[in-house]
Scaffold this motif. Structure first.
Motif, PDB file in Angstrom:
ATOM      1  N   HIS A   1     100.175  89.657 -11.601  1.00 11.13           N
ATOM      2  CA  HIS A   1     100.874  88.803 -10.531  1.00 11.13           C
ATOM      3  C   HIS A   1      99.852  87.614 -10.376  1.00 11.13           C
ATOM      4  CE1 HIS A   1      97.506  90.475  -8.139  1.00 11.13           C
ATOM      5  NE2 HIS A   1      97.745  91.600  -8.888  1.00 11.13           N
TER       6      HIS A   1
ATOM      7  N   ASP B   1      90.940  90.005  -7.348  1.00 12.32           N
ATOM      8  CA  ASP B   1      91.495  91.316  -7.593  1.00 12.32           C
ATOM      9  C   ASP B   1      91.044  91.578  -8.836  1.00 12.32           C
ATOM     10  OD1 ASP B   1      93.242  93.566  -7.603  1.00 12.32           O
ATOM     11  OD2 ASP B   1      95.171  92.317  -7.580  1.00 12.32           O
TER      12      ASP B   1
ATOM     13  N   GLU C   1      91.483  94.906 -15.002  1.00 11.91           N
ATOM     14  CA  GLU C   1      92.228  93.678 -14.465  1.00 11.91           C
ATOM     15  C   GLU C   1      91.235  92.717 -14.283  1.00 11.91           C
ATOM     16  OE1 GLU C   1      93.715  94.383 -10.719  1.00 11.91           O
ATOM     17  OE2 GLU C   1      95.016  92.796 -10.461  1.00 11.91           O
TER      18      GLU C   1
ATOM     19  N   ALA D   1      96.408  87.460 -11.953  1.00 11.02           N
ATOM     20  CA  ALA D   1      95.782  88.992 -12.153  1.00 11.02           C
ATOM     21  C   ALA D   1      96.567  89.486 -13.374  1.00 11.02           C
ATOM     22  CB  ALA D   1      95.926  89.622 -11.041  1.00 11.02           C
TER      23      ALA D   1
ATOM     24  N   GLU E   1      96.521  92.557 -15.634  1.00 12.08           N
ATOM     25  CA  GLU E   1      96.098  93.956 -15.419  1.00 12.08           C
ATOM     26  C   GLU E   1      96.837  95.040 -16.441  1.00 12.08           C
ATOM     27  OE1 GLU E   1      96.777  95.568 -11.649  1.00 12.08           O
ATOM     28  OE2 GLU E   1      97.775  93.746 -10.928  1.00 12.08           O
TER      29      GLU E   1
HETATM   30 CO    CO Z   1      96.347  93.278  -9.240  1.00 19.76          CO
END
Ligand code: CO
Ligand code: MF3
Length: 249
Positions: A169, A106, A233, A200, A202
């Motif tokens: 997250h 991600d 991110e 992640a 971000e």
């Molecule tokens: Co994310």
């Protein structure tokens, strides 16, 4: 529950992350005045599938597209549209998730469309650097609050604000796992980081107020004052040798 990953799992996350990073590389040449966000969505979708991965966001909680494209005052979760053509002076935040052999990568980047104002460029640069300030604290023994505080301090010392309504997250077999990774908070507080945790980070950074609203489409998050917002991110693994970015080529 926080799921610490094995080396085998991290290897799969590197593969997923590489696909995400390569998708950004492929898209970057096409982000020009005149292109629609729907065209960017189609290119990313095709590229991810060609690499034997699936789009993590498609149908996630009912999300209707493969990537998120958030223009100017849109913060995150903008839905690609055939009637939104990018124009010179815009900034566009693109968020991409790919799932490869059961593991997600991600990442998000904010791009300039044509020539943009120096203030907008500063927003993009500060947002990116705030990620690296936060990531530098992602070492075993530190806490989530150390990352959060580093992001917030850097952003605010540059005159911008961090969005509080949305957070980073954990990432892995699920797109969103524990723990939450806020972009604001107190150093020394929160979950303790251990080797093998994958998160992640971000930062979503606004030029004006940190307050945001969600549009009636149920997804698009915009700044409350309609001023610009940027997003940066990466998925990162915490290791004894320091943080490693998974969403890289
Ligand atoms: Co994310
Ligand atoms: N990439 C977003 C995040 O970082 C997730 C987008 S979820 C979707 O959390 F549903 F909007 F696709």
């Amino acid at each position: 529950m926080i799921r610490v990953k094995s080396e085998h799992e991290i290897e799969k996350m590197r593969s997923a992350g590489r696909i995400v990073a390569e998708t950004f590389e492929m898209l970057s040449e096409t982000i020009k005045p005149g292109v629609t966000t729907k065209e960017l969505n189609a290119l990313a979708d095709e590229f991810i599938k060609k690499n034997k991965a699936t789009c993590s966001f498609y149908r996630y909680n009912g999300y209707p597209a493969s990537i998120c494209t958030s223009v100017n005052e849109q913060v995150v979760h903008g839905i690609p549209s055939g009637s939104v053509a990018l124009k010179a002076g815009d900034i566009v935040s693109i968020d991409i998730g790919a799932c490869y052999e059961g593991y997600h990568g991600d990442a998000a980047r904010t791009f300039a469309v044509g020539t943009i104002s120096s203030e907008a460029q500063k927003l993009i640069d500060v947002t990116k650097q705030s990620f690296f300030e936060g990531m530098s604290k992602a070492i075993p023994g530190n806490r989530i609050g150390d990352i959060a505080n580093a992001v917030q301090s850097y952003v605010e010392s540059n005159g911008f604000s961090v969005v509080r309504a949305l957070v980073g997250h954990g990432v892995g077999a699920e797109l969103h796992e524990a723990p939450e990774v806020p972009n604001f908070g107190t150093a020394g507080r929160g979950v303790r980081l251990v080797s093998g945790m994958t998160i992640a980070i971000e930062p979503m950074v606004n030029m004006g107020t940190y307050h945001v609203n969600t549009l009636s489409d149920g997804w698009t998050v915009v700044t409350a004052d309609k001023k610009l917002s940027a997003h940066y991110e990466n998925s990162v693994v915490v290791t004894a040798k320091g943080p490693e970015i998974l969403t890289k080529c």
